[in-house]
Design an enzyme around this catalytic site. Structure first.
Site, PDB file in Angstrom:
ATOM      1  N   GLU A  52       0.681  -1.158   0.124  1.00 54.53           N
ATOM      2  CA  GLU A  52      -0.173  -0.125  -0.003  1.00 54.53           C
ATOM      3  C   GLU A  52       0.799   1.352  -0.006  1.00 54.53           C
ATOM      4  OE1 GLU A  52      -1.719   0.617   3.963  1.00 54.53           O
ATOM      5  OE2 GLU A  52      -3.224   1.647   3.052  1.00 54.53           O
ATOM      6  N   ASN A 115      -6.902   6.335  -1.861  1.00 59.84           N
ATOM      7  CA  ASN A 115      -5.836   5.336  -1.292  1.00 59.84           C
ATOM      8  C   ASN A 115      -6.010   4.194  -2.365  1.00 59.84           C
ATOM      9  OD1 ASN A 115      -4.016   3.336  -0.413  1.00 59.84           O
ATOM     10  ND2 ASN A 115      -4.503   3.906   1.745  1.00 59.84           N
ATOM     11  N   LYS A 132      -9.335   2.075  -1.908  1.00 61.03           N
ATOM     12  CA  LYS A 132      -9.667   1.200  -0.673  1.00 61.03           C
ATOM     13  C   LYS A 132     -10.920   1.922  -0.272  1.00 61.03           C
ATOM     14  CE  LYS A 132      -7.175   1.154   3.577  1.00 61.03           C
ATOM     15  NZ  LYS A 132      -5.828   1.416   4.486  1.00 61.03           N
ATOM     16  N   GLU A 151      -6.171   8.555   7.726  1.00 61.78           N
ATOM     17  CA  GLU A 151      -6.508   8.059   6.544  1.00 61.78           C
ATOM     18  C   GLU A 151      -7.906   8.775   6.191  1.00 61.78           C
ATOM     19  OE1 GLU A 151      -6.135   4.520   4.565  1.00 61.78           O
ATOM     20  OE2 GLU A 151      -4.966   3.580   6.492  1.00 61.78           O
ATOM     21  N   CYS A 177      -4.704  -3.131   2.763  1.00 60.72           N
ATOM     22  CA  CYS A 177      -4.642  -3.177   4.149  1.00 60.72           C
ATOM     23  C   CYS A 177      -5.816  -3.243   4.951  1.00 60.72           C
ATOM     24  CB  CYS A 177      -3.894  -1.755   4.498  1.00 60.72           C
ATOM     25  SG  CYS A 177      -3.068  -1.956   6.129  1.00 60.72           S
ATOM     26  N   ASN A 202       0.247  -1.306   5.223  1.00 65.40           N
ATOM     27  CA  ASN A 202       1.221  -0.445   6.391  1.00 65.40           C
ATOM     28  C   ASN A 202       0.265  -0.695   7.613  1.00 65.40           C
ATOM     29  OD1 ASN A 202       3.305   1.460   5.003  1.00 65.40           O
ATOM     30  ND2 ASN A 202       1.554   1.436   3.565  1.00 65.40           N
TER      31      ASN A 202
HETATM   32  N1  CDV Z   1      -3.109   1.193   6.562  1.00 62.28           N
HETATM   33  C1  CDV Z   1      -4.083   0.449   7.219  1.00 62.28           C
HETATM   34  O1  CDV Z   1      -5.099   0.358   6.919  1.00 62.28           O
HETATM   35  N2  CDV Z   1      -3.479   0.228   8.632  1.00 62.28           N
HETATM   36  C2  CDV Z   1      -4.560  -0.298   9.572  1.00 62.28           C
HETATM   37  C3  CDV Z   1      -4.096  -0.155  11.019  1.00 62.28           C
HETATM   38  C4  CDV Z   1      -4.136   1.210  11.387  1.00 62.28           C
HETATM   39  C5  CDV Z   1      -4.910  -0.822  12.030  1.00 62.28           C
HETATM   40  C6  CDV Z   1      -4.582  -1.692   9.528  1.00 62.28           C
HETATM   41  O2  CDV Z   1      -5.505  -2.491   9.368  1.00 62.28           O
HETATM   42  O3  CDV Z   1      -3.411  -2.816   9.211  1.00 62.28           O
END
Ligand code: CDV
Length: 316
Positions: A52, A115, A132, A151, A177, A202
């Site tokens: 990501e 994103n 996303k 975000e 993510c 991430n």
């Molecule tokens: N980049 C993300 O979406 N990170 C989230 C963290 C913040 C919980 C994740 O679900 O990994």
């Protein structure tokens, strides 16, 4: 091998990236990605997958009020001046490519930020992109948090649904993510017959909102990836940013998961690293035609039943 399934083997290179600092020029990250693409091509990979927001640091950890500074983390065109090198390398190396990026789209003259992740064919052409849907964190900086997660401040909720594409000899979808923690995201892909789900992430090792979850970060990551793959009879690839980025420790743990739910390959380092796996997309059929034969066994008509209570409410 499942019923009637013939082998469709593709070689996946999950390209974990180590930290990218705020000061790092886009060109330097692209150079790191190109080096991994060449390594993947030498290893006969079909498709390379990056994390990501692969091109920049994970900028939602800061409150950025200056629009010009913020736009520096986004791509106004795909391919753009720097990313066209990645597209050219895909074409030259005959290597499919997937990477996450901040998308700056203009609609009616209004900037819209998402994103996103792009899927590119081995001919260097854009197959499609995904925006996303599940945006974690906050809109406003939270007092006392060591690192912010903003975000919701920077991105609009993805408006493209959960598309899949016929590509690389199978049916391919993307999640980004936090999406991987939501079974409905997986199911939307599963209902469309997905055979390969590409996930960049991430994930910080510490969550200031719920420090009691910190010891379970890797467990939860693997839990959702393995369950999502198994319950939807699909291969799944999760690709991390690792290491300590701008003082924030990130979960590495890039993994490739088979439709059985088993992890077949995982990263060994916190930095730039290729995790290779041979994935037979035909193996999905052994699950799609038996335990997870959706047409035979799902009961969607029974899944939503709200009964309206019409009786009189007794007096207290
Ligand atoms: N980049 C993300 O979406 N990170 C989230 C963290 C913040 C919980 C994740 O679900 O990994």
């Amino acid at each position: 091998m499942g019923r009637h399934a013939s082998a469709r083997v593709i070689t996946i290179a999950a390209a974990q990236l180590g930290p990218v600092t705020r000061a790092t020029q886009r060109g330097l990250v692209v150079a790191r990605m190109l080096a991994l693409m060449e390594q993947a091509a030498r290893a006969q990979a079909t498709l390379i997958v990056f994390p990501e927001l692969a091109l920049t640091t994970f900028f939602p950890r800061w409150a950025i009020d200056d629009d010009a500074a913020l736009d520096g983390f986004f791509e106004a065109a795909m391919p753009g001046p720097e990313t066209e090198l990645l597209f050219a390398a895909a074409r030259q190396l005959r290597l499919g490519l997937c990477f996450g990026y901040g998308e700056l789209a203009k609609q009616g003259g209004r900037p819209r930020r998402f994103n996103s992740s792009a899927l590119i064919g081995a001919d260097g052409g854009l197959i499609g992109h995904y925006r996303k849907v599940h945006l974690p964190g906050d809109h406003e900086p939270q007092p006392g948090f060591e690192h912010q997660h903003l975000e919701k401040r920077y991105f609009e909720t993805g408006d493209l649904g959960f598309p899949v594409w016929r590509a690389f000899g199978g049916v391919v979808g993307m999640l980004i993510c936090n999406d991987r923690r939501w079974p409905e995201a997986w199911r939307m892909l599963g209902l469309q017959g997905v055979e390969l789900v590409l996930v960049g992430y991430n994930t910080p090792l510490r969550n200031p909102e719920a420090p009691d979850h910190d010891a379970l970060v890797r467990f939860h990551h693997r839990l959702v990836m393995q369950a999502g793959a198994y319950q939807n009879a699909t291969w799944a690839v999760a690709v991390a940013k690792g290491g300590v980025e701008e003082g924030q420790a990130m979960l590495a743990d890039t993994i490739v998961v088979a439709p059985s739910g088993e992890i077949v390959a995982c990263s060994k380092t916190q930095g730039d690293e290729l995790v290779m796996a041979e994935c037979d997309l035909g193996r999905t059929q052994s699950y799609k035609t038996t335990i997870f034969d959706f047409a035979a066994h799902r009961k969607p008509k029974l899944y939503s039943r709200i009964t309206e209570y019409t009786g009189a409410v007794p007096p207290p």
